[in-house]
Design an enzyme around this catalytic site. Structure first.
Site, mmCIF file in Angstrom:
data_model
loop_
_atom_site.group_PDB
_atom_site.id
_atom_site.type_symbol
_atom_site.label_atom_id
_atom_site.label_comp_id
_atom_site.label_asym_id
_atom_site.label_seq_id
_atom_site.Cartn_x
_atom_site.Cartn_y
_atom_site.Cartn_z
ATOM 1 N N GLY A 8 28.191 -6.930 -7.651
ATOM 2 C CA GLY A 8 29.422 -6.159 -7.436
ATOM 3 C C GLY A 8 29.161 -5.186 -6.298
ATOM 4 C CB ALA A 9 29.055 -5.531 -2.745
ATOM 5 C CG ASP A 32 31.870 -8.416 -4.402
ATOM 6 O OD1 ASP A 32 31.781 -7.257 -4.836
ATOM 7 O OD2 ASP A 32 32.914 -9.115 -4.509
ATOM 8 N NE ARG A 87 35.123 5.364 -19.092
ATOM 9 C CZ ARG A 87 35.440 6.651 -19.233
ATOM 10 N NH1 ARG A 87 36.095 7.064 -20.290
ATOM 11 N NH2 ARG A 87 35.101 7.527 -18.299
ATOM 12 C CG ASN A 94 35.644 -5.459 -16.218
ATOM 13 O OD1 ASN A 94 36.134 -6.137 -15.316
ATOM 14 N ND2 ASN A 94 35.637 -4.146 -16.189
ATOM 15 C CG ASN A 119 33.659 1.769 -17.743
ATOM 16 O OD1 ASN A 119 32.819 2.117 -18.568
ATOM 17 N ND2 ASN A 119 34.034 2.538 -16.729
ATOM 18 N NE ARG A 150 32.354 12.343 -13.684
ATOM 19 C CZ ARG A 150 32.742 11.100 -13.954
ATOM 20 N NH1 ARG A 150 32.809 10.675 -15.206
ATOM 21 N NH2 ARG A 150 33.084 10.281 -12.986
ATOM 22 C CG HIS A 174 31.070 6.009 -20.099
ATOM 23 N ND1 HIS A 174 30.918 7.296 -19.644
ATOM 24 C CD2 HIS A 174 31.607 5.310 -19.069
ATOM 25 C CE1 HIS A 174 31.349 7.371 -18.392
ATOM 26 N NE2 HIS A 174 31.781 6.185 -18.017
HETATM 27 O O1 TXD Z 1 29.351 5.263 -15.174
HETATM 28 C C1 TXD Z 1 29.827 4.181 -15.270
HETATM 29 N N1 TXD Z 1 29.373 3.352 -16.185
HETATM 30 C C2 TXD Z 1 30.921 3.792 -14.376
HETATM 31 C C3 TXD Z 1 31.465 2.464 -14.479
HETATM 32 C C4 TXD Z 1 31.236 4.558 -13.249
HETATM 33 C C5 TXD Z 1 31.959 4.020 -12.206
HETATM 34 C C6 TXD Z 1 32.522 2.691 -12.248
HETATM 35 N N2 TXD Z 1 32.406 2.088 -13.516
HETATM 36 C C7 TXD Z 1 32.859 0.706 -13.687
HETATM 37 O O2 TXD Z 1 32.176 -0.135 -12.774
HETATM 38 C C8 TXD Z 1 34.330 0.513 -13.394
HETATM 39 O O3 TXD Z 1 35.126 0.865 -14.486
HETATM 40 C C9 TXD Z 1 34.338 -0.972 -13.135
HETATM 41 O O4 TXD Z 1 34.339 -1.669 -14.364
HETATM 42 C C10 TXD Z 1 33.028 -1.236 -12.403
HETATM 43 C C11 TXD Z 1 33.163 -1.280 -10.878
HETATM 44 O O5 TXD Z 1 33.791 -0.134 -10.411
HETATM 45 P P1 TXD Z 1 34.052 0.070 -8.839
HETATM 46 O O6 TXD Z 1 34.694 1.376 -8.665
HETATM 47 O O7 TXD Z 1 32.807 -0.205 -8.088
HETATM 48 O O8 TXD Z 1 35.117 -1.078 -8.583
HETATM 49 P P2 TXD Z 1 35.417 -1.934 -7.267
HETATM 50 O O9 TXD Z 1 35.262 -1.093 -6.058
HETATM 51 O O10 TXD Z 1 36.689 -2.643 -7.512
HETATM 52 O O11 TXD Z 1 34.215 -2.988 -7.225
HETATM 53 C C12 TXD Z 1 34.082 -4.023 -8.125
HETATM 54 C C13 TXD Z 1 33.546 -5.202 -7.362
HETATM 55 C C14 TXD Z 1 34.541 -5.768 -6.336
HETATM 56 O O12 TXD Z 1 33.969 -5.752 -5.045
HETATM 57 C C15 TXD Z 1 34.793 -7.180 -6.833
HETATM 58 O O13 TXD Z 1 34.995 -8.115 -5.774
HETATM 59 C C16 TXD Z 1 33.492 -7.460 -7.569
HETATM 60 O O14 TXD Z 1 33.207 -6.256 -8.265
HETATM 61 N N3 TXD Z 1 33.550 -8.587 -8.472
HETATM 62 C C17 TXD Z 1 32.528 -9.450 -8.628
HETATM 63 N N4 TXD Z 1 31.305 -9.466 -8.076
HETATM 64 C C18 TXD Z 1 30.478 -10.467 -8.433
HETATM 65 N N5 TXD Z 1 30.828 -11.421 -9.318
HETATM 66 C C19 TXD Z 1 32.050 -11.427 -9.895
HETATM 67 N N6 TXD Z 1 32.386 -12.384 -10.779
HETATM 68 C C20 TXD Z 1 32.966 -10.407 -9.557
HETATM 69 N N7 TXD Z 1 34.235 -10.115 -9.916
HETATM 70 C C21 TXD Z 1 34.589 -8.994 -9.248
#
Ligand code: TXD
Length: 311
Positions: A8-9, A32, A87, A94, A119, A150, A174
C-alpha cells in the site's frame, strides 16, 4: 542491509517510507495495485537520498516477487476512512485486501515480521495472524504508539511542557473506546491526574479518543498519515535495531488482562524477534472496566470478520 516492504503506497505507506528512509535502517520496497504510482513515489524518494547522504535502495512495484526476503512487511493497503465512516465500515473491503497482502508476501518472505496498520486495525492484525499461521511474536498492529503520541502532543500543548517530559499510555482497541490511562500517564513522573484539572484532563482524553476523526474532518478526503507513519517507522526501527523498546501496540492476547484470542492494544516490548513480551499494568477497577468495554467492541468486529472469512 535489512529490507522492509510496505504494501500500500498511499498516504500512510509512502509517508512511512519517507520516515524510514530518513532513519537509514533498511532498503525499502513499496507495493501497490495502482500502476506507476509506487514506482513514481519510490523513484522520487530515491532521488532525495543524495541530499541525505544515504545509500538505501528504494523500489516501487506492482509485483510481490520484489518483496522477497523482507525482514519486515508493513501492511497499509486498503481504503482510508471517509468523513462519517466508522473504522468498522471498512471491514469487508479491507479484509480482502489485507488477506491478499498477507498471504502473497508470506510466500516470498517466510521469516518476516508483520506490522499491520489497515483499519479496522485490531481485526486486520487478527486476520493476518490467522491467515499466515505465524506465531504471535511476528504479527503486531500499529495503533497504540499513534494514540499515545497524540495524547502526548495534546498534553504538551495544554501544559506548555516539552513533549520529551510527557509520557502517555493509551491501551485498548483502536477505536472510540480506546483507553487513555490518565493515572499512569505522567509529566516527568507526576501523574496527569495530579497535574491537570479534572476538566482539562477530560478534554485531553476526549480529544485523544477522537484524534483520528479530528484529522479526517479537517482533511475531508482521507485520514491522518504523518503521525501514523512516524509510529510505524518507530516500531520497525526498534525491531531491526533490537532495541527492546516498550511501546503500546496491538498484540495477540493469550490471557493478558483476562483476554483471549483477540488483538488488543497493550504495552509490548519490541526487538529483533518482533513482539518479545507483553507488559501488564496493574490496573484499578475503573481502568480494567474501561479496558473490558473496549475489548468487547473489538471482539464484536472480530466476530463480524469471522462471518465473512473462514479463519
Ligand atoms: O494507525 C493506524 N493503524 C492507521 C491506519 C493510521 C492511518 C491510516 N490507517 C489505515 O491505513 C486507513 O484507515 C486505511 O485502512 C489504511 C491506508 O490509509 P491511507 O491513508 O494510506 O490510504 P490511501 O492513501 O488510500 O492508501 C491506500 C493504498 C492506495 O494506494 C491503494 O491503491 C492501495 O492502498 N491498495 C492496495 N495496495 C496493494 N494491494 C491491494 N490489494 C490494494 N488495494 C488498495
Amino acid at each position: 542491509m535489512n529490507k522492509i516492504s510496505i504494501i500500500g503506497a498511499g498516504m500512510t505507506g509512502s509517508t512511512a517510507a519517507h520516515w524510514l528512509a530518513e532513519r537509514d535502517v533498511a532498503d525499502l520496497v513499496l507495493v501497490d495495485v495502482v500502476e506507476g504510482m509506487p514506482q513514481g513515489k519510490g523513484l522520487d524518494l530515491l532521488e532525495a537520498l543524495p541530499i541525505l547522504n544515504n545509500d538505501v535502495k528504494i523500489v516501487g512495484t506492482n509485483d510481490y516477487a520484489q518483496t522477497k526476503n523482507s525482514d519486515i512487511i508493513i501492511i497499509t493497503a486498503g481504503m482510508a476512512r471517509k468523513p462519517g465512516m466508522s473504522r468498522d465500515d471498512l471491514l469487508t473491503v479491507n479484509a480482502e485486501i489485507v488477506g491478499k497482502a498477507a498471504t502473497e508476501t508470506l510466500k516470498y518472505s517466510p521469516d518476516a515480521i508483520y506490522i499491520v496498520l489497515t483499519n479496522p486495525l485490531d481485526t486486520m492484525a487478527y486476520l493476518t495472524m490467522k491467515l499466515t499461521h505465524l506465531p504471535r511474536e511476528r504479527v503486531i498492529g500499529q495503533a497504540g504508539i499513534l494514540d499515545s503520541t497524540r495524547m502526548r502532543a495534546f498534553v504538551a500543548m495544554e501544559t506548555g511542557v516539552s513533549v520529551e517530559n510527557v509520557h502517555c499510555y493509551v491501551l485498548g482497541g483502536h477505536g472510540d473506546e480506546m483507553v487513555p490511562l490518565t493515572r499512569l500517564s505522567n509529566i516527568a513522573g507526576v501523574s496527569l491526574k495530579d497535574y491537570l484539572s479534572a476538566d482539562k484532563l477530560e478534554a485531553v482524553v476526549n480529544r485523544t479518543r477522537k484524534g483520528g476523526g479530528e484529522i479526517v474532518n479537517l482533511l475531508k478526503t482521507g485520514s491522518a498519515y504523518y503521525a501514523p507513519a512516524a509510529s510505524v517507522a518507530h516500531m520497525a526501527d526498534a525491531i531491526l535495531k533490537d532495541r527492546h523498546l516498550i511501546v503500546p501496540c496491538a498484540a495477540y492476547m493469550d490471557g493478558e488482562y483476562g483476554l483471549k484470542d483477540m488483538f488488543f492494544g497493550v504495552q509490548v516490548q519490541l526487538g529483533r524477534k518482533g513482539m518479545e513480551r507483553i507488559i501488564e499494568f496493574k490496573l484499578d477497577a475503573e481502568e480494567q472496566a474501561l479496558l473490558e468495554k473496549s475489548a468487547a467492541s473489538v471482539k464484536e468486529t472480530h466476530e463480524a470478520l469471522k462471518k465473512l472469512v473462514k479463519i
